[in-house]
Scaffold this active site. Structure first.
Site, short mmCIF file in Angstrom:
data_model
loop_
_atom_site.label_atom_id
_atom_site.label_comp_id
_atom_site.label_asym_id
_atom_site.label_seq_id
_atom_site.Cartn_x
_atom_site.Cartn_y
_atom_site.Cartn_z
N ASN A 14 2.66 -1.16 -8.59
CA ASN A 14 1.27 -1.19 -8.10
C ASN A 14 0.81 0.25 -7.92
O ASN A 14 1.17 0.91 -6.94
CB ASN A 14 1.23 -1.96 -6.77
CG ASN A 14 -0.17 -1.96 -6.17
OD1 ASN A 14 -1.14 -1.58 -6.81
ND2 ASN A 14 -0.27 -2.40 -4.92
N LYS A 16 -2.15 1.29 -7.34
CA LYS A 16 -3.29 1.40 -6.41
C LYS A 16 -4.38 2.30 -7.02
O LYS A 16 -4.61 2.20 -8.22
CB LYS A 16 -2.79 1.90 -5.05
CG LYS A 16 -1.59 1.08 -4.55
CD LYS A 16 -1.18 1.36 -3.15
CE LYS A 16 0.03 0.49 -2.80
NZ LYS A 16 0.44 0.56 -1.42
N HIS A 96 -3.16 -8.60 -1.68
CA HIS A 96 -2.43 -7.43 -1.19
C HIS A 96 -2.94 -7.08 0.20
O HIS A 96 -4.12 -7.22 0.49
CB HIS A 96 -2.62 -6.25 -2.16
CG HIS A 96 -1.71 -5.11 -1.83
ND1 HIS A 96 -2.00 -4.21 -0.83
CD2 HIS A 96 -0.51 -4.75 -2.33
CE1 HIS A 96 -1.00 -3.33 -0.75
NE2 HIS A 96 -0.08 -3.64 -1.64
N GLU A 98 -3.66 -4.40 1.56
CA GLU A 98 -4.79 -3.45 1.60
C GLU A 98 -6.11 -4.17 1.32
O GLU A 98 -7.15 -3.81 1.87
CB GLU A 98 -4.53 -2.30 0.60
CG GLU A 98 -3.49 -1.33 1.14
CD GLU A 98 -2.63 -0.65 0.10
OE1 GLU A 98 -3.04 -0.58 -1.07
OE2 GLU A 98 -1.53 -0.17 0.47
N GLU A 166 5.53 -8.95 1.38
CA GLU A 166 5.39 -7.54 1.70
C GLU A 166 5.05 -7.38 3.18
O GLU A 166 3.88 -7.52 3.57
CB GLU A 166 4.25 -6.93 0.88
CG GLU A 166 4.49 -6.92 -0.60
CD GLU A 166 3.69 -5.80 -1.26
OE1 GLU A 166 4.32 -4.94 -1.88
OE2 GLU A 166 2.46 -5.77 -1.13
N GLY A 172 4.31 1.72 2.32
CA GLY A 172 3.98 3.14 2.35
C GLY A 172 4.52 3.89 3.56
O GLY A 172 4.13 5.03 3.82
N SER A 206 8.07 -0.12 0.62
CA SER A 206 9.00 1.02 0.62
C SER A 206 10.25 0.79 -0.23
O SER A 206 11.35 1.23 0.12
CB SER A 206 9.38 1.42 2.05
OG SER A 206 8.24 1.88 2.74
#
Ligand code: PGA
Length: 242
Positions: A14, A16, A96, A98, A166, A172, A206
């Site tokens: 991904n 992003k 996701h 985000e 996730e 991250g 991560s």
């Protein structure tokens, strides 16, 4: 549609909001793909770069990071599933964290987006995961249960959908759950209902070269969704290597 059962594991990059043409050229040049063809490698660049990536793909698949739940119409700035089909895109991430947190996407929207993908033979990679606050409150399984129930459309089956677990607090941050926690949570998802038993379930958050093997070797883990570490071709190569 891609036959998911042909693959033993999935490695989804991904990217992003990162990358440009020069980056893509260098990445593809430096990438070595596994000899084991049962490993499916999917790269998800920005939507602007999907066409370029799709035309230059070589041994990997290309995925989108988002799609509109609407077929067409007055939806400025959105990406239609028909545009993805035009570019021969086989996968698309939905839900996701985000998108959930920054763009306030709700389970029902994720459900509609996943459904429109399935109906057009694009495989949704539906992401679920708890926040740190939810983990600390001890409600991880309740949160996951709710996300699973509401974001997976009726049209979904193990043949047309991938799930990605996730934990939001692991994305991250360099933090990951323990190996036992990952396996337990994946087992919980798999056993959530009979339907989910045969789904491919990826772990994300991560993942890097130093922990990928240990995570993806777990019996209930069918691969990984990789953010930061997928932007470095050498590290990504180490993650996917045989
Ligand atoms: P990360 O991101 O690997 O950088 O933690 C994972 C993701 O957002 O899918």
């Amino acid at each position: 549609m891609i036959k998911l059962s042909d693959f033993s594991s999935f490695f989804v990059a991904n990217w992003k909001l990162n990358g440009n043409f020069q980056f893509i050229d260098q990445f593809i040049n430096n990438l070595s793909l596994p000899k084991d063809h049962s490993k499916c490698v999917v790269i998800c660049p920005t939507s602007i770069h999907l066409d370029y990536m799709s035309k230059n793909k070589n041994g990997f698949y290309v995925g989108a990071q988002n799609v509109s739940e609407h077929e067409e119409g007055a939806y400025t700035g959105e990406i239609s599933v028909n545009s993805l089909l035009d570019l021969n895109i086989n996968f698309c991430i939905t839900g996701h964290s985000e998108r959930r947190q920054i763009y306030k996407e709700k389970d029902n929207e994720i459900n509609l987006k996943s459904d429109i993908l399935i109906r057009n033979s694009v495989i949704p990679i539906i992401c679920i995961g708890e926040t740190l606050q939810q983990k600390e409150k001890g409600i991880t399984n309740i949160v996951l249960q709710e996300q699973l129930m509401n974001s997976i459309p009726i049209s979904s089956s193990f043949e047309n959908t991938i799930i990605a677990y996730e934990p939001v607090w692991a994305i991250g941050t360099g933090l990951t759950p323990t190996i036992e926690e990952i396996d337990e949570t994946h087992q919980f998802i798999r056993e959530h209902n009979d339907k989910l038993n045969k789904y491919k379930i990826l772990y994300g958050g991560s993942v890097k070269a130093s922990n990928a093997r240990e995570i993806t070797d777990l019996p209930n883990v069918d691969g990984a969704l990789i953010g930061g570490a997928s932007l470095k071709s050498e590290e990504f190569t180490r993650i996917i290597e045989d």
